[in-house]
Write an enzyme that holds these catalytic residues in place. Structure first.
Site, PDB file in Angstrom:
ATOM      1  N   ASP A  59      11.736 -32.390 -22.029  1.00  0.00           N
ATOM      2  CA  ASP A  59      12.101 -32.051 -20.660  1.00  0.00           C
ATOM      3  C   ASP A  59      13.447 -32.696 -20.353  1.00  0.00           C
ATOM      4  OD1 ASP A  59      10.035 -30.984 -18.223  1.00  0.00           O
ATOM      5  OD2 ASP A  59      11.958 -31.864 -17.616  1.00  0.00           O
ATOM      6  N   ASN A 118      -1.738 -10.653 -12.391  1.00  0.00           N
ATOM      7  CA  ASN A 118      -1.715 -11.400 -11.129  1.00  0.00           C
ATOM      8  C   ASN A 118      -1.612 -10.464  -9.924  1.00  0.00           C
ATOM      9  OD1 ASN A 118      -2.135 -13.920 -12.119  1.00  0.00           O
ATOM     10  ND2 ASN A 118      -0.025 -14.632 -11.940  1.00  0.00           N
ATOM     11  N   GLU A 133      -4.686 -23.338 -11.817  1.00  0.00           N
ATOM     12  CA  GLU A 133      -4.613 -24.743 -11.435  1.00  0.00           C
ATOM     13  C   GLU A 133      -6.022 -25.218 -11.105  1.00  0.00           C
ATOM     14  OE1 GLU A 133      -1.668 -26.042  -8.627  1.00  0.00           O
ATOM     15  OE2 GLU A 133      -0.272 -24.529  -9.326  1.00  0.00           O
ATOM     16  N   CYS A 191       1.908 -18.812  -8.156  1.00  0.00           N
ATOM     17  CA  CYS A 191       1.866 -17.672  -9.080  1.00  0.00           C
ATOM     18  C   CYS A 191       1.633 -16.324  -8.400  1.00  0.00           C
ATOM     19  CB  CYS A 191       0.801 -17.914 -10.130  1.00  0.00           C
ATOM     20  SG  CYS A 191       0.992 -19.486 -10.972  1.00  0.00           S
ATOM     21  N   PHE A 240     -12.835 -12.458  -7.103  1.00  0.00           N
ATOM     22  CA  PHE A 240     -11.615 -12.273  -6.298  1.00  0.00           C
ATOM     23  C   PHE A 240     -11.805 -11.257  -5.173  1.00  0.00           C
ATOM     24  CE2 PHE A 240      -7.920 -14.729  -7.805  1.00  0.00           C
ATOM     25  CZ  PHE A 240      -8.620 -15.533  -8.688  1.00  0.00           C
ATOM     26  N   THR A 262       6.470 -17.290 -17.122  1.00  0.00           N
ATOM     27  CA  THR A 262       6.326 -15.919 -16.616  1.00  0.00           C
ATOM     28  C   THR A 262       7.717 -15.347 -16.363  1.00  0.00           C
ATOM     29  OG1 THR A 262       4.219 -16.500 -15.615  1.00  0.00           O
ATOM     30  CG2 THR A 262       5.320 -14.539 -14.755  1.00  0.00           C
ATOM     31  N   GLY A 283     -10.650 -14.480   3.175  1.00  0.00           N
ATOM     32  CA  GLY A 283     -10.322 -15.832   3.637  1.00  0.00           C
ATOM     33  C   GLY A 283      -9.002 -15.824   4.383  1.00  0.00           C
ATOM     34  N   LYS A 307      -5.553 -24.119  -2.667  1.00  0.00           N
ATOM     35  CA  LYS A 307      -6.971 -23.990  -3.028  1.00  0.00           C
ATOM     36  C   LYS A 307      -7.477 -25.396  -3.302  1.00  0.00           C
ATOM     37  CE  LYS A 307      -6.428 -23.136  -8.002  1.00  0.00           C
ATOM     38  NZ  LYS A 307      -6.773 -22.269  -9.114  1.00  0.00           N
TER      39      LYS A 307
END
Ligand code: UGA
Length: 489
Positions: free
Chosen positions: A30, A210, A157, A262, A251, A122, A255, A330
């Site tokens: 990195d 996605n 995540e 993402c 899914f 991505t 909510g 979340k």
């Protein structure tokens, strides 16, 4: 295999630690010197269950190390994974691939003709092909174009390691035998279909997966809005349609909307891509629009319950003190990127309400310049402090601790005769809250099947709790609501 990982963020670190645990020799690179120093001591800059322990264990076993000498990454490895960020660059959704390009340029000078470079970030469709050109040019023709592959990640995540070790599928966008064989060998352990395809298709699969998940969520949220006006339990409807194997149950939970780094970004990128080829992606645009307006719709449901606004009235009246529980996008993460909870807070403040927040891990952005003035409202140290004197409470993120709340205490701390609890994630027990005198508002949970006569008979048990007997209760028959409950979504 000797593997280099460029970019030791959430994807790179998960991938690196997991591959090390499978016996590979992994080095993470990195440009952020401070991050590398922290990782050497197994200190992670974000929270991901099990990852700190895995990084420490693999480091101690001598299989995982870190460096900021990125130029060396290609020289010492058979596989180089590019795992750097591709954040949205424009409001229209075009992703910024500059970190990918920079990484490729840095490794290009020290490659071998047998190095295989794999894009895990991505990336827009066509980036893999461009990467092959960049690497070939910068390495003086040393690296054959077929040595670049695309292997998108499907890690969530909070369950990233679980997702890595138990994938639904592994997508390999390859060109030529070397990259194909090396990746097949790397993923030989996976008990999942290996989808072998070309690089462009692999890139598209990631975006479209996605976008489809986002579509399911926005569909559920639109169903919740429609059903709210008809006194139909959207939750029961969605659970029932999800029993159809062609639809599937996942899914479809309504909510406050979807967030994170993402789904919103990849949906925007796909919309941008479609427009760039002259199309008007109306479905994807609608998915985005529903999600953008969902937090405000939830706030409206709160106002209707609080100020007893009839369903057909448009205007809002008054302002209130509102506690918001949950800020992360979340549970299980401190990540607030594109969190609908933040949009909800903004919406409350813009509509004149006084807001106080609580989250077990996440914090509101510290500076007004960074994230917008509206979000700078007080943060309480615990859930009870947040509700003191509040007229309404909105649960925006379903942290497990909210299920173990002492509602009697909350009831005493909140103001008014019938304080409103808006369950923005349908995570609470409506009957319990009603028994303490709250007005309960769910999302798509008119739910008379949920909260009428709980524990009695079988007619009122929601379909998902009935094992193999999926008998649904007609929403309008169960009754038993408090005087203000009709405002629920
Ligand atoms: C998502 C995908 O699920 C992963 O497969 C993918 O690899 C990852 O993006 C990525 O591209 O890296 P993640 O962002 O971690 O993973 O979050 P999700 O678990 O998918 O949840 C996204 C949002 O949708 C959350 O705000 C969640 O609360 C919301 N959601 C999810 C709903 O509102 N309703 C649902 O039924 C499900």
């Amino acid at each position: 295999m000797r593997i280099s990982i460029i970019g030791t963020g959430y994807v790179g670190l998960t991938t690196g630690a997991a591959l090390a645990s499978l016996g590979h020799q992994v080095r993470g690179f990195d440009i952020n010197q401070g991050l590398i120093e922290a990782l050497v001591e197994s200190r992670l800059p974000f929270y991901e269950p099990g990852l700190t322990e895995l990084v420490a264990a693999q480091g101690a076993a001598g299989r995982l190390s870190f460096s900021n000498e990125i130029v060396q990454a290609g020289a010492e490895a058979e596989l180089v994974f590019i795992c750097v960020g591709t954040p949205p660059a424009t409001v229209e959704g075009m992703p910024d691939v500059s970190q990918v390009e920079k990484s490729l340029e840095m490794i290009a000078t020290a490659l071998t003709p047998r190095t295989v470079v794999v894009l895990k970030s991505t990336v827009p469709i066509g980036t893999g092909d461009k990467a092959a050109l960049i690497l070939s040019r910068k390495s003086g023709g040393l690296l054959p174009p077929g040595n670049v592959a695309v292997n998108p990640e499907f890690l969530r995540e909070g369950t990233a390691l679980e997702d890595f070790f138990h994938p639904d599928r592994v997508v390999l966008g390859v060109r030529g035998d070397l990259s194909r064989n090396r990746l097949l060998e790397l993923y030989g352990w996976a008990k999942a279909p290996l989808v072998l395809t070309d690089r462009r298709t692999a890139e598209a699969i990631k975006y479209i997966a996605n976008a489809f998940l986002a579509t399911k969520i926005s569909f559920a949220n639109e169903v919740a809005r429609v059903c709210a006006s008809l006194e139909v339990s959207a939750v029961d409807v969605l659970q029932a349609i999800g029993l159809d194997r062609r639809i599937g149950p996942d899914f479809l939970e309504p909510g406050v909307g979807f967030g994170g780094s993402c789904l919103p970004k990849d949906l925007a990128a796909l919309i941008f891509t479609a427009r760039s080829v002259g199309l008007e992606p109306v479905l994807l645009e609608a998915v985005e629009a529903i999600n953008r307006t969902q937090p405000e719709w939830v706030v409206e449901q709160m106002e209707r319950a609080l100020f007893r606004i009839p369903d057909d009235a448009r205007e809002t009246v008054g302002s209130a003190r509102v506690a918001v529980w949950g800020l992360s996008f979340k549970p299980g993460t401190d990540d607030t990127r594109s969190s609908p909870a933040l949009e909800l807070v903004d919406s409350l403040v813009m509509r004149g309400h006084e807001v106080i927040t609580y989250d077990p891990l996440a914090r509101l952005p510290e500076t007004a310049e960074a994230e917008g003035r509206e979000r700078l409202c007080p943060r309480a140290g615990d859930p009870y402090a947040a509700v003191r004197g509040a007229d309404a409470l909105i649960l925006a993120t379903a942290w497990p601790e909210f299920k173990r709340i002492d509602w009697r205490r909350v009831r005493r701390l909140m103001s008014g005769v019938s304080p409103v609890v808006v369950d923005g994630r349908n995570a609470l027990e409506p009957a319990l809250l009603l028994s303490f005198g709250f007005v309960y508002v769910g999302v798509g949970r008119v739910g008379r099947a949920e909260w009428g006569r709980t524990g009695e008979g079988d007619g009122n048990v929601p379909c998902h709790r009935r094992g193999r007997f999926h008998r649904l209760t007609p929403g309008r028959e169960a009754g038993g609501l408090g005087p203000q409950s009709g405002g629920s979504g």
